[in-house]
Design a protein around this motif. Structure first.
Motif, PDB file in Angstrom:
ATOM      1  N   CYS A 113      -1.943  -1.778  -4.100  1.00 42.15           N
ATOM      2  CA  CYS A 113      -2.965  -0.537  -3.619  1.00 42.15           C
ATOM      3  C   CYS A 113      -2.437   0.781  -3.617  1.00 42.15           C
ATOM      4  O   CYS A 113      -1.186   0.889  -3.223  1.00 42.15           O
ATOM      5  CB  CYS A 113      -3.496  -0.968  -1.933  1.00 42.15           C
ATOM      6  N   TYR A 114      -3.252   1.656  -3.749  1.00 42.67           N
ATOM      7  CA  TYR A 114      -2.706   3.124  -3.720  1.00 42.67           C
ATOM      8  C   TYR A 114      -3.955   4.083  -3.343  1.00 42.67           C
ATOM      9  O   TYR A 114      -4.902   3.654  -2.770  1.00 42.67           O
ATOM     10  CB  TYR A 114      -2.439   3.508  -5.118  1.00 42.67           C
ATOM     11  N   GLY A 115      -3.617   5.374  -2.945  1.00 38.81           N
ATOM     12  CA  GLY A 115      -4.400   6.412  -2.481  1.00 38.81           C
ATOM     13  C   GLY A 115      -4.696   6.407  -1.066  1.00 38.81           C
ATOM     14  O   GLY A 115      -5.596   6.993  -0.399  1.00 38.81           O
ATOM     15  N   LEU A 116      -3.645   5.635  -0.250  1.00 37.84           N
ATOM     16  CA  LEU A 116      -3.480   6.040   1.518  1.00 37.84           C
ATOM     17  C   LEU A 116      -3.676   7.261   1.811  1.00 37.84           C
ATOM     18  O   LEU A 116      -2.919   8.278   1.027  1.00 37.84           O
ATOM     19  CB  LEU A 116      -2.429   5.233   1.777  1.00 37.84           C
ATOM     20  N   GLU A 171       3.582  14.959  -2.915  1.00 33.48           N
ATOM     21  CA  GLU A 171       3.408  16.126  -1.876  1.00 33.48           C
ATOM     22  C   GLU A 171       3.648  15.336  -0.582  1.00 33.48           C
ATOM     23  O   GLU A 171       4.362  16.046   0.167  1.00 33.48           O
ATOM     24  CB  GLU A 171       1.968  16.593  -2.255  1.00 33.48           C
ATOM     25  N   PHE A 172       3.047  14.209  -0.361  1.00 39.39           N
ATOM     26  CA  PHE A 172       3.532  13.469   0.831  1.00 39.39           C
ATOM     27  C   PHE A 172       3.607  12.057   0.534  1.00 39.39           C
ATOM     28  O   PHE A 172       2.869  11.619  -0.533  1.00 39.39           O
ATOM     29  CB  PHE A 172       2.345  13.644   2.114  1.00 39.39           C
ATOM     30  N   PHE A 173       4.006  11.194   1.374  1.00 35.72           N
ATOM     31  CA  PHE A 173       4.200   9.892   1.359  1.00 35.72           C
ATOM     32  C   PHE A 173       4.667   9.120   2.357  1.00 35.72           C
ATOM     33  O   PHE A 173       4.894  10.107   3.573  1.00 35.72           O
ATOM     34  CB  PHE A 173       5.260   9.458   0.140  1.00 35.72           C
ATOM     35  N   VAL A 207       0.816  -1.190  -0.173  1.00 31.25           N
ATOM     36  CA  VAL A 207       0.093  -0.005   0.018  1.00 31.25           C
ATOM     37  C   VAL A 207       0.923   1.225   0.033  1.00 31.25           C
ATOM     38  O   VAL A 207       1.904   1.348   0.989  1.00 31.25           O
ATOM     39  CB  VAL A 207      -0.904   0.135   1.312  1.00 31.25           C
ATOM     40  N   SER A 208       0.565   2.357  -0.886  1.00 32.75           N
ATOM     41  CA  SER A 208       1.192   3.502  -0.874  1.00 32.75           C
ATOM     42  C   SER A 208       0.189   4.399  -0.873  1.00 32.75           C
ATOM     43  O   SER A 208      -1.003   4.471  -1.222  1.00 32.75           O
ATOM     44  CB  SER A 208       2.104   3.792  -2.135  1.00 32.75           C
TER      45      SER A 208
END
Length: 193
Positions: free
Chosen positions: A97-100, A127-129, A74-75
């Motif tokens: 998966c994406y959109g955390l 912008e953030f991760f 997940v990211s």
């Protein structure tokens, strides 16, 4: 006091609902693995350390499946970046998966980083991760164990994780790290009778 959660072994993990590359939304509460769900949080497309880890996880996907472990990565990346990740890194079996969201990351106790321009892979950081983390979640939705990091390197070796899962399953090991620091209360004489 930190606004980030600190997950405790044996207690329920936060809900997790994320989109998947090439598939429907993924919900943790819908998963019914034989033994565990391995939730791996990774930084995103810009990270060379993540690329190495996810390629290795893809190669060992069947090893986890044989042990009754469902695996996902997940990211906080966008759909487009996650789709690039799948193609460029050769991710076919692993659920990507994406959109955390920031709120989800905080609920899981993950460390957040701000983008600082171009990464060493020559890609713009978002912008953030989130910084890397890995959790083993039991079929009943409680945490067995986890590792949360503040830096992109020095991640758990997947062979060590597989060895640990084998050891847990073979020896019936209980989770550790559940102690809250308060002294144990000795049973009273009346309670012992």
């Amino acid at each position: 006091m930190s606004e980030f959660a600190r997950l405790k072994p044996g207690e329920p993990v936060p809900p997790l609902l994320v989109d998947t590359v090439g598939g429907p939304c993924w919900r943790l509460c819908d998963q019914k693995p034989k033994n565990f769900v391995l939730v791996l949080f990774y930084r995103g497309l810009h990270c060379p350390f993540c690329m190495h880890q996810l390629k290795e996880l893809e190669a060992k996907y069947e090893d986890f499946r044989r042990r009754g472990v469902r695996v996902l990565a997940v990211s906080a990346d966008t759909r487009e970046r996650a789709e690039r990740t799948a193609v460029e890194w050769g991710i076919e079996e692993l659920t990507l998966c994406y959109g955390l969201t920031i709120d989800q990351a905080k609920a899981w106790g993950l460390y957040l980083s701000r983008g600082r321009g171009m990464s060493s892979r020559g890609l713009e950081e978002p912008e953030f991760f989130v910084e890397p983390a890995m959790f083993l979640v039991r079929p009943n939705g409680t945490l067995f164990g986890g590792e949360v990091q503040t830096m992109p390197f020095a991640r758990p070796h997947l062979d060590d994780v597989l060895f640990g899962i084998d050891y847990i399953l073979t020896n019936g090991v209980a989770p550790r790290g559940e102690h809250d620091g308060r002294p144990a209360v000795a049973p009273t004489a009346a309670a012992a009778e």
